[in-house]
Design an enzyme around this catalytic site. Structure first.
Site, PDB file in Angstrom:
ATOM      1  N   GLY A 161       0.829  -1.194   0.000  1.00 57.01           N
ATOM      2  CA  GLY A 161       0.000   0.000   0.000  1.00 57.01           C
ATOM      3  C   GLY A 161       0.869   1.251   0.000  1.00 57.01           C
ATOM      4  O   GLY A 161       2.066   1.204   0.324  1.00 57.01           O
ATOM      5  N   CYS A 162       0.248   2.372  -0.346  1.00 54.03           N
ATOM      6  CA  CYS A 162       1.022   3.614  -0.442  1.00 54.03           C
ATOM      7  C   CYS A 162       1.495   4.065   0.938  1.00 54.03           C
ATOM      8  O   CYS A 162       2.669   4.397   1.120  1.00 54.03           O
ATOM      9  CB  CYS A 162       0.183   4.699  -1.114  1.00 54.03           C
ATOM     10  SG  CYS A 162      -1.465   4.931  -0.408  1.00 54.03           S
ATOM     11  N   TYR A 163       0.609   4.061   1.915  1.00 56.61           N
ATOM     12  CA  TYR A 163       1.008   4.452   3.270  1.00 56.61           C
ATOM     13  C   TYR A 163       2.053   3.499   3.849  1.00 56.61           C
ATOM     14  O   TYR A 163       3.050   3.927   4.428  1.00 56.61           O
ATOM     15  CB  TYR A 163      -0.198   4.498   4.204  1.00 56.61           C
ATOM     16  CG  TYR A 163      -1.138   5.661   4.014  1.00 56.61           C
ATOM     17  CD1 TYR A 163      -0.692   6.975   4.137  1.00 56.61           C
ATOM     18  CD2 TYR A 163      -2.489   5.448   3.765  1.00 56.61           C
ATOM     19  CE1 TYR A 163      -1.580   8.042   4.005  1.00 56.61           C
ATOM     20  CE2 TYR A 163      -3.377   6.514   3.629  1.00 56.61           C
ATOM     21  CZ  TYR A 163      -2.917   7.803   3.758  1.00 56.61           C
ATOM     22  OH  TYR A 163      -3.794   8.854   3.634  1.00 56.61           O
ATOM     23  N   THR A 208       4.277   1.769   2.295  1.00 54.40           N
ATOM     24  CA  THR A 208       5.573   2.020   1.658  1.00 54.40           C
ATOM     25  C   THR A 208       6.296   3.163   2.350  1.00 54.40           C
ATOM     26  O   THR A 208       7.467   3.030   2.760  1.00 54.40           O
ATOM     27  CB  THR A 208       5.366   2.341   0.163  1.00 54.40           C
ATOM     28  OG1 THR A 208       4.803   1.207  -0.486  1.00 54.40           O
ATOM     29  CG2 THR A 208       6.684   2.718  -0.510  1.00 54.40           C
ATOM     30  N   ALA A 209       5.605   4.291   2.471  1.00 59.58           N
ATOM     31  CA  ALA A 209       6.241   5.462   3.083  1.00 59.58           C
ATOM     32  C   ALA A 209       6.595   5.190   4.543  1.00 59.58           C
ATOM     33  O   ALA A 209       7.651   5.605   5.031  1.00 59.58           O
ATOM     34  CB  ALA A 209       5.314   6.673   2.977  1.00 59.58           C
TER      35      ALA A 209
END
EC number: 1.2.1.38
Lengths: 352, 352, 352, 352
Positions: D154-156, D158-159
């Site tokens: 997911g994008c969150y 990853t960060a």
């Protein structure tokens, strides 16, 4: 492909938005090698001090501007300076054999009187100005090919002239009837710390400026007159948009022949730009949004005829910093070097 | 001050942006008492389910729409519905003695043929339409005073007509020469979940729409013709801006008398709007930004004459949801009730 | 109602965003009369030169700052100046009988050592600082009532302390466990022309700043320690948002008693703020967006307990320029004058 | 260079933002050939109907989804679908010899119980899930190399995980002390027409959502636990930003060893990511803004230690649709194919 030898290029005025676009574009260009960054106010600083995320793009230090150094080091020089500085430097760079692409207004006018009326200043480089070529490839590709000095168009004139050119060239509109209502992202004003450009002031607001007196007016008129084969006037009003990049130019003009329909315009425009890879004429009924052009060198054109009023309405969308500035300069250089016009330039940004 | 008795008002179509402005304005109005909220899609829900932060503003429940109930409860009814619904309800509300202010296009046209050409639909309320008054107080204050039914102007027509009216009324411009290039915040499209209105799509982008065919064109032409005393056509192009509220209308028109200067226009406009507290003509050389008008019922006008082209350029800025919609409706109601035109309306938003 | 007599107020530092909010709020306040605007950099200019759309709000000329003039003219003075200037002026204004509300950091610290550690400067007004009252009415209403000098809270501390106060006051959280992640609109940085505040730079971007060292940290700790009855530390990180107004503060803290559920928090917070008209505790499961608070003096609080981690999460939303600055100053003045705390202050902005 | 043979790839779910990124990235990738676009809701339409400006990028027609067709045509399949659909299709695609990269949550969990607890659904593909590899190359490069099925993060996560990984891996922080306050551009919510995603609602506003219950929480915990070698919990709160692209993740964690200074963290992080071309650790004192990462596959990391509180603060910035989604999927594919991890991916966007 001449992959063995690259061309050494320098940028004078590297710290602004024009400069940073050039740094970015040159990095991705297979034939160009960035060897020099000049700028008096930032001299001595690494470029990455100004744009930290670009430290992987270049480790060059900005140098104070010296014509001999530049000419020793560079085959091609981009001048990205405020108006009135390029003409103090370009003649000497040309003399030393550099090709020069100027992003300011200094070499956009073959008639220096017009320049002086609108920009002021006292300049004595009429001979140099006379050999400068207006860097709009879609109209002056052949002259650019042989140019040593290119005066790159303003962002608004690029969007406006590309929208008007087929109409003017083919004498389809009533002279002086053209009204250009242009909307620009705020990066067009450059990286200068002015109150009216603050997010707090400019966000969620729209305003006109330079009403009746913006200095891109004579530039549009000068090229428009060349196309029309007679002197024309245009009404040009720029507006500041609450966004970063992009220009939308909405152009109105009264048709000489009221019988046309919009499909005719699509045909005419498509033919006119047949050999221009950086102009894309949209199908009838489709109009561009600036986001389509963002981070790309493309100019999108949507055309319409209002049969109630006998007017053509042409809408152009560009990225003001690419097709409207640095991208177009690279496009010109590609032509000057005999390369493909599209070499190294971004065709598509990311959406949304 | 008649503080003892307030007027009972209702809103049909309370869930949209027009509705929520009305709720907010009525709450601050010293003479109005909000007693009814109607809306079929949200019937049964508290209004604060739709706008949670407004729970302190009203505890009304949205009710399904029933004319008898409304007429029993309300002296004044605001209809804030999609086009084509008001005319099914207004005649019966009038019959039962309500004053009606319609925010849709249904009662903006004295000529129902024009309405049908542009909006479609089959309607049989010609008699009702004939008594409706166009709710632009700056032009029709006297008629509004005695109206039972007001067709409130569209947002674009409000900005455009206020910019053009003095020129048209005094025959100063060439008929059919007016070009209106309008820029609107996205709230003008309402609270509908459409892909092109998403922040991801609309932010940092500008686009024209309805080019040559937007339905506010005949509305502007109809009122413009009334002012000019002859049938006129206008060129109207709306654009969607990456911002929430506000319209900037840039109006171009060719002058009949080329000798005028902009100070003349300031004088003429100031005189024309002398008794209009909600129009403010700016000094020569000052042009409005939409942020000035945000959250206010004010219309700001900046005027210019380009002596090179003999054109007048007039720029108007309003809040599309206030002077362009709900605020103007309250302004009309103030006039209908014999109150001061400014009563309960916001003059200034907060800046920035 | 004492409508006959109004209080004469002045603003020193009128040109910034704090100043323009005060001008706007005072204009709508039934008991206040704006009689003086001071500012050295803009001295001699009409206020409407700085904010043209406010020419109808005031015709005052900005004057150079002179304590005698101010004291002659004003009963109440708002100081809206950069840190470090108020303490050079406030003692003399107090001496001459003015009530003073300072919007800078100068009088927020009862302990001047803390001030000096974080703000620097050499000041000799310890006696004055000792009588200053921290202007957060929800906590210090009683002291404000009798104050002659109020140090108005910073925008971040307002949002952060209101979110934390009930937890700290009632000893519900582990000391030093509080982490405050705050997000602010860019107007919080003031009307200064800095590159990083340009729309072109700040739009469509988010960044933290002052990580681990922002000067609002000791202010939050100082008031937090007062509430907790022991010295506490907080982790405070501010972030710049691509928007104009508003602060959202997301506060995390470890609960001492893991048995609590979020409904308990709603009850506790609602009770704590029972007499505070400018704080609104949201129902369980509802969290505020900053837009709800925009152009209003309200603070919205949403509360949650994560039972997996035994943490309370409290989210506060305010308008940084109103409840976070000028609105709160007026709220304090209302209390100082014995008026209703809500007098003349905006409860609701317009949505969207 | 294997320029002779390209790999045939297809995208299922091409109409959303994940799909359009993939189309755009694949077009610029020298080894990939886009041969199939699938999507039931848009089946039969040319892709350029959905994104008109991409008509020059592909002339493919979107086809209804059929596993046999896909497997016949494609060697590699990207699934860009809502959660719960990929697991109905991936087993059969694998069986037919395709490599599969899934952008949904379906294959991010080795433990299907966790998936079911947070995402619901009844699935019987435990064997397939057991061979899926979590597609975060910086941590699982070796496993990705041999994978047939990759569950892209997911994008969150990853960060967040890139910010936390060195701390967790080296046991430097107190377990369960990590608090992740994440801020995302609105494109993370996809191209769905929902009221709260409208520009009119979301612009100039910030809000938290999924407080204490967002489904990226177990994903971060699951990978975090793998890194820490013990089960850990994290506090994760996402916020919606008024911008299009980008995630900033601000991560707080209590240090086990209070003696560290931020230069230590720079050293540790730089070493940890030494072989990761898509992570860039910033010098001490520099923190990223999301704009740096926009339109690039880069993750920028800024690190800090607050010695007053003994906490590490790590801030990561990515483009949510590239490193947070489609770009990372291409990065994984590069690894699966034995190509350079950076092949065909954008390193730098345009600034500003």
């Amino acid at each position: 492909m001449g992959e063995l030898e690259t061309v050494r290029v320098g940028i004078v005025g590297a710290s602004g938005y024009g400069g940073v676009q050039l740094v970015r574009l040159i990095r991705d260009h297979p034939q160009l090698d960035l060897v020099y960054l000049g700028g008096d106010s930032s001299a001595g600083k690494p470029f990455s001090d100004l744009y930290p995320h670009l430290s992987q793009a270049t480790d060059l230090i900005i140098e104070s501007v010296d014509v001999d150094t530049i000419a020793d080091r560079c085959q091609v020089v981009f001048l990205s300076l405020p108006n009135g500085l390029a003409y103090q430097m370009a003649p000497r760079l040309l003399e030393k054999g550099c090709k020069v692409l100027d992003l300011s207004a200094d070499y956009r006018f073959s008639n220096l009187e017009t320049y002086k009326n609108w920009y002021g200043g006292d300049r004595a480089d009429a001979e140099t100005a006379a050999v400068a070529v207006y860097g709009l490839p879609e109209l002056y590709r052949d002259r650019i090919k042989d140019a040593q000095l290119v005066g790159c168009p303003g962002c608004y004139p690029t969007a406006s002239i590309l929208a008007l050119a087929p109409l003017l060239k083919q004498g389809m509109i009533v002279p002086n009837s053209a009204i250009i209502d242009a909307k620009s992202g705020i990066s067009g004003a450059g990286r200068q710390a002015k109150t009216n450009l603050l997010l707090a002031e400019a966000d969620n607001s729209v305003a006109a400026y330079g009403v009746g007196r913006h200095r891109h007016t004579p530039e549009i008129e000068s090229i428009g007159s060349d196309l029309a084969g007679q002197d024309i006037l245009v009404q040009f009003t720029p507006h500041l948009m609450p966004m970063v990049r992009g220009i939308l130019s909405t152009v109105y003009a009264t048709l000489r022949d009221p019988g046309l329909v919009r499909e005719d315009l699509v045909t005419i425009y498509t033919a006119f730009y047949r050999n221009s890879p950086w102009v894309r004429v949209l199908p009838a009924g489709v109009f561009p949004q600036t986001k389509w052009a963002m981070n790309s060198n493309m100019c999108y054109l949507g055309v319409e005829i209002d049969q109630r009023t006998d007017r053509a309405i042409v809408i152009s969308a560009i990225d003001n910093l690419l097709k409207g500035q640095a991208g177009q300069a690279i496009q010109c250089l590609n032509i000057m070097m005999g390369w493909d016009e599209t070499l190294g330039l971004p065709e598509l940004g990311f959406y949304p």
